[in-house]
Motif scaffolding. Sequence first.
Motif, short mmCIF file in Angstrom:
data_model
loop_
_atom_site.label_atom_id
_atom_site.label_comp_id
_atom_site.label_asym_id
_atom_site.label_seq_id
_atom_site.Cartn_x
_atom_site.Cartn_y
_atom_site.Cartn_z
N GLU A 63 20.17 -0.61 -58.61
CA GLU A 63 20.81 0.71 -58.62
C GLU A 63 19.82 1.81 -59.03
OE1 GLU A 63 24.10 0.11 -61.24
OE2 GLU A 63 25.18 -1.17 -59.80
N SER A 64 18.59 1.71 -58.60
CA SER A 64 17.55 2.64 -59.05
C SER A 64 17.16 3.68 -58.01
CB SER A 64 16.30 1.86 -59.47
OG SER A 64 15.79 1.09 -58.39
N ALA A 65 17.89 3.78 -56.91
CA ALA A 65 17.52 4.74 -55.85
C ALA A 65 17.53 6.17 -56.35
CB ALA A 65 18.46 4.59 -54.66
N ASP A 66 18.49 6.50 -57.23
CA ASP A 66 18.62 7.87 -57.71
C ASP A 66 18.32 7.97 -59.20
OD1 ASP A 66 20.82 6.42 -58.53
OD2 ASP A 66 22.27 8.03 -58.16
N LYS A 67 17.49 7.05 -59.70
CA LYS A 67 17.17 7.00 -61.12
C LYS A 67 15.68 6.76 -61.33
CE LYS A 67 21.75 5.13 -62.19
NZ LYS A 67 22.20 5.09 -60.79
N VAL A 68 15.23 6.99 -62.54
CA VAL A 68 13.87 6.64 -62.94
C VAL A 68 13.98 5.44 -63.88
CG1 VAL A 68 11.80 7.37 -64.15
CG2 VAL A 68 12.99 8.97 -62.64
N ARG A 69 13.52 4.29 -63.43
CA ARG A 69 13.67 3.06 -64.19
C ARG A 69 12.28 2.50 -64.53
NH1 ARG A 69 19.15 1.12 -63.15
NH2 ARG A 69 20.34 2.76 -64.20
N ILE A 70 12.21 1.89 -65.71
CA ILE A 70 10.94 1.40 -66.25
C ILE A 70 10.92 -0.13 -66.19
CG2 ILE A 70 9.54 1.22 -68.36
CD1 ILE A 70 10.53 4.02 -69.10
N PHE A 71 9.82 -0.68 -65.66
CA PHE A 71 9.69 -2.13 -65.50
C PHE A 71 8.41 -2.61 -66.17
CE2 PHE A 71 12.12 -0.41 -61.98
CZ PHE A 71 13.24 -1.23 -61.95
N PHE A 72 8.53 -3.73 -66.89
CA PHE A 72 7.43 -4.26 -67.69
C PHE A 72 6.69 -5.38 -66.97
CE2 PHE A 72 10.09 -2.12 -70.68
CZ PHE A 72 9.28 -1.77 -71.75
N GLU A 73 5.45 -5.61 -67.41
CA GLU A 73 4.70 -6.78 -66.98
C GLU A 73 5.31 -8.04 -67.59
OE1 GLU A 73 2.48 -7.20 -64.83
OE2 GLU A 73 1.44 -5.29 -64.52
N ALA A 74 5.25 -9.14 -66.85
CA ALA A 74 5.82 -10.40 -67.34
C ALA A 74 5.19 -10.86 -68.64
CB ALA A 74 5.68 -11.47 -66.26
N ASP A 75 3.89 -10.63 -68.79
CA ASP A 75 3.18 -11.10 -69.98
C ASP A 75 3.22 -10.10 -71.13
OD1 ASP A 75 2.51 -13.42 -68.64
OD2 ASP A 75 0.59 -12.63 -67.93
N ALA A 76 3.95 -9.00 -70.97
CA ALA A 76 3.96 -7.96 -72.00
C ALA A 76 5.09 -8.15 -73.02
CB ALA A 76 4.09 -6.59 -71.36
N LEU A 77 6.10 -8.97 -72.67
CA LEU A 77 7.27 -9.13 -73.52
C LEU A 77 7.48 -10.58 -73.92
CD1 LEU A 77 9.85 -6.97 -71.50
CD2 LEU A 77 8.42 -6.22 -73.40
N ASP A 78 8.02 -10.77 -75.15
CA ASP A 78 8.45 -12.11 -75.51
C ASP A 78 9.91 -12.27 -75.07
OD1 ASP A 78 10.15 -10.93 -77.39
OD2 ASP A 78 8.91 -11.47 -79.11
N GLU A 79 10.53 -13.42 -75.41
CA GLU A 79 11.87 -13.71 -74.91
C GLU A 79 12.93 -12.76 -75.48
OE1 GLU A 79 10.90 -16.36 -78.44
OE2 GLU A 79 9.92 -15.69 -76.59
N ASN A 80 12.60 -12.04 -76.53
CA ASN A 80 13.54 -11.09 -77.13
C ASN A 80 13.27 -9.65 -76.72
OD1 ASN A 80 14.90 -13.13 -78.69
ND2 ASN A 80 13.12 -13.15 -80.05
N GLY A 81 12.30 -9.44 -75.84
CA GLY A 81 11.98 -8.11 -75.38
C GLY A 81 11.00 -7.36 -76.26
N LYS A 82 10.43 -8.05 -77.24
CA LYS A 82 9.44 -7.41 -78.11
C LYS A 82 8.09 -7.39 -77.41
CE LYS A 82 11.60 -8.59 -82.53
NZ LYS A 82 11.96 -7.19 -82.84
#
Length: 284
Positions: A63-82
């Motif tokens: 649902e990002s066609a009309d939004k600005v959404r942020i996506f992380f690298e796979a190796d940048a986050l642990d399983e809790n999103g830290k």
Amino acid sequence: MHDILSHYRNDGYAIIEDFFSASEVEELRHAGEEFTKNLPDESERTIFSTTKSEQASKNYFLESADKVRIFFEADALDENGKLKCDSSLALNKVGHALHYLHPVFRKYSFDERIKEICFQLGYQDPVIPQSMYIYKNPGVGSEVKSHQDASYLYTEPLALTGFWFALDDATLENGCLWMIPGSHNGGVHRRFIRNPDKESKELLVYDRSEPIYQKSAFVPVPVKKGSCVLIDGLVVHRSENNKSNLPRHAYTLHVIEQQNTVYSPDNWLQPTNDYSFPSLYRNN
């Protein structure tokens, strides 16, 4: 311009050097870096990867066609999103309505130089369905698998062009683009669509298995900062991991023809009741 368009039509891509000036590149780059200073809450962080399918099960992506959404690298986050690295290195990309919602990216997306190229390519009423700021940061910048842009933004008849702007020198070491010249003459190899199986957790699926491309068919496309790479929607391209200690930021947008074409209703990216893809020629 004649030589550039000839190269584009023959090979499926073309390079325009010094498309943006040093100060224009700096303005775009500064706008992209600002996103790394105001990250989503840990519970809302989403990974983007072309080698994994997490985004295929999330409305945040769909649902990002009309939004600005942020996506992380796979190796940048642990399983809790830290974060496992500095925030300046954590993002994979930001998309997909930067061209419409962000003042800096809007200014450059509707630049007269882009309009002129589309006019020269024969576009009658082009619209911009999506845009992305791509980080490809040192050490963590991930691979982008071989693909055609038309797999994701399909129209009948097909009329799709990508504009890829280098905001750093793109080299063999930091993940420049690789192309298969002439591969735009072979049609669409597969499509990424909204899953017709409404019971599935996978909201998005490929309609066919992944094609196999000979690695020897690809040629590297290193470019200097400020260059624009025109990319035919059918040309097969990819990029490798950033294995260097230098960044490879880029801004990219896509243009499709609206006149006498049909934008596929099963494309992953869709306009909404309140948002139509903005017209390139009629917006500032």
